[in-house]
Scaffold this active site. Sequence first.
Site, mmCIF file in Angstrom:
data_model
loop_
_atom_site.group_PDB
_atom_site.id
_atom_site.type_symbol
_atom_site.label_atom_id
_atom_site.label_comp_id
_atom_site.label_asym_id
_atom_site.label_seq_id
_atom_site.Cartn_x
_atom_site.Cartn_y
_atom_site.Cartn_z
ATOM 1 N N TYR A 44 0.824 -1.212 0.000
ATOM 2 C CA TYR A 44 0.000 0.000 0.000
ATOM 3 C C TYR A 44 0.859 1.264 0.000
ATOM 4 C CZ TYR A 44 0.781 0.347 5.061
ATOM 5 O OH TYR A 44 1.351 0.456 6.296
ATOM 6 N N SER A 92 0.691 -5.062 -16.442
ATOM 7 C CA SER A 92 0.296 -4.835 -15.057
ATOM 8 C C SER A 92 -1.209 -4.596 -15.013
ATOM 9 C CB SER A 92 1.022 -3.621 -14.485
ATOM 10 O OG SER A 92 2.397 -3.856 -14.385
ATOM 11 N N LYS A 126 -8.046 -11.389 -5.860
ATOM 12 C CA LYS A 126 -6.692 -11.044 -6.311
ATOM 13 C C LYS A 126 -5.693 -11.804 -5.441
ATOM 14 C CE LYS A 126 -3.708 -7.166 -7.542
ATOM 15 N NZ LYS A 126 -2.494 -7.682 -6.874
#
Length: 679
Positions: A44, A92, A126
């Site tokens: 993060y 990505s 994910k």
Amino acid sequence: MSKQEAVSELTKQQAQAELTPLREQLKKWGAEYYEQDNPSVEDYVYDRAYQRLVEIEQRFPDLVVPDSPTQRVGGAAESQLNKVTHEIPMLSMGDVFSLAELADFNRRQQDNSDVKVDFDYNLELKIDGLSLSLVYENGRLVQGSTRGNGTIGEDVTENVKTIKSIPQVLPEPLSLEFRGECYMPKEAFVKLNERREAEGQPVFANPRNAAAGSLRQLDPKVTAARQLDTFMYYVPDYQALGVTTQAQALEKMRALGFAVNPNYRVVHSQAELTAYIEEYTKKRDQLPYGIDGIVEKVNDLATQVALGNTVKVPRWEIAYKFPPEEQATVVRDIEWTVGRTGNVTPTAVMDPVQLAGTTVSRASLHNPDYLVEKDIRLGDTVLLHKAGDIIPEISRVIIEKRPADSKPYEVPTTCPECGADLVHLDDEVALRCVNPMCPAQIKEGLAHFASRNAMNIDGLGPKIIEQLWDKGMVKDVADLYRLEAAQLLTLPKFGEKSISNLLTAIANSRHNSCERLLFGLGIRHVGAKVAQLLAAEFKSVDALMAADAATISAVDSIGPIIGDAVATYFQNEQVHQLIAELKEVGVNMDYLAPTTSATESAEWAGKRVVLTGKLTKMTRGQAQEWLSARGASVTGSVSKKTDLLIAGEKAGSKLEKAQTLGIEVWDEDRFDQAMKEEN
């Protein structure tokens, strides 16, 4: 990160001044993540910095440069593995960090696109792992590769063949590429770190790092031992599968034998989308694998193609990243513990807090560099999270709450147990006490020596070892065999029965086969399996001591790293003295073939056996134990020296190699029958 000016308020000059250091920082973090499998910051932290870079470049597009992290995918494929060029780039994925941002992305996608996009999305978990490409020709697996920089990845074909969830042969003769995620289950990660810690090796920070490091090994045997798994989720050439939606593609891949995560869901409204995200935000801690978000994909595959990609990301998918679950707490102490190999590790002791379903009051600080880089001090208020949803870790210090009289923490320069100087060995980040007489190392070594997989001295745990040490009754493992009942009677809560049981267990351990002794000595890189291989090959400790590194390295499944470590260990004069003392007290130094009948010995003793595929009538561990008990040597790879391959369901490359070499092959039914006949 200190408080920053909002991007909307930046002048062009301010933006230009910020961009260079921001890009360099992101490149550094990216290299740590993609190339070194050793990130220094949480996802993060990277994501927020990257998002700021995107926003600045969007506001000032003339400041975009070709080597900006926004213009590149992943990291360079920088290892000794062979390189693979991806015919279709492995891109990505864009990401958002709130439901509001996700709703805005969908609104823009539906309103502003030249392509009609319905609210028909496939939602998938994910998986926190690394991207993987599998190429099949006529239904046979011919290549496995990592994403690398999106254009060039690394060839990990032999390694992926060791992963049980990857089919070697498809039920249809397809020539296609399949993509997915390689990951390490939480339980396997915990066991791997426990094993590495016991062997004095550095532990992995989280399952993602462990998976990446395991898949990118030069030796497939290392990968095979790491219990990696996969979930496949994408086929670039979907038309060859005869499907029209992402959900259909997943089901088709499942039918072909791939592992597909079952928790996907097609949604048709914002309410359904929100409900799914909220459901798995709550469930993520209970899953046996790590997830770090939800992936939203346009379900219609033709629409995916029409939407296309930017230079870096697909326009038809987006990742919603979970906000990190954090709790604030106060650091009250920093404890330093000395392990069996002398590694000195700091641990933060904090006020207890509830985090991801458990009470947490301690967090490893890994090594002195980590402690200094984070500038963690006594009395600091820190934010705590669980790395990979498993390991408590300090995210950052809340500087605003730091006490006025705070002082930087001073890393010790001497061992907390023996007072010897601490050193860094071979450019290690860890601090080590190299004093062979350090009490902490000796006590840890005694506990390891007595453990179940070593000398198996039942009843001799760390607490009793502590008492024996404090009373001066033992100073090394040989002293265990000199203990007498009269000495043990002086220990608290030790009755005659307990003493008799312990002395019997110690006496029985004298007669162990020497592989238990080799493991119990705590030689670097020598686990129980390696000890078994060495004992079976050299037949005695004396023969192993006399062998040089090259001879040891040549043993099947050993190699130069282990060979050098074993040879170096036995060159030590103190080790020679310890072995002499162990001989003096009657400890067996020879490899003992199990006591069996003449028929049993003729059938199994000395045979090299390899197990492959899934066994349904027993676990692989049970089969290995049965074979070892009858004198067979169970190895992890097929070679010309292999005598027998036992093949369970979905046996792959080992079976093919055995057939090529003309090695005898049994199926599980035949092995089961042989076991019944002998039993």
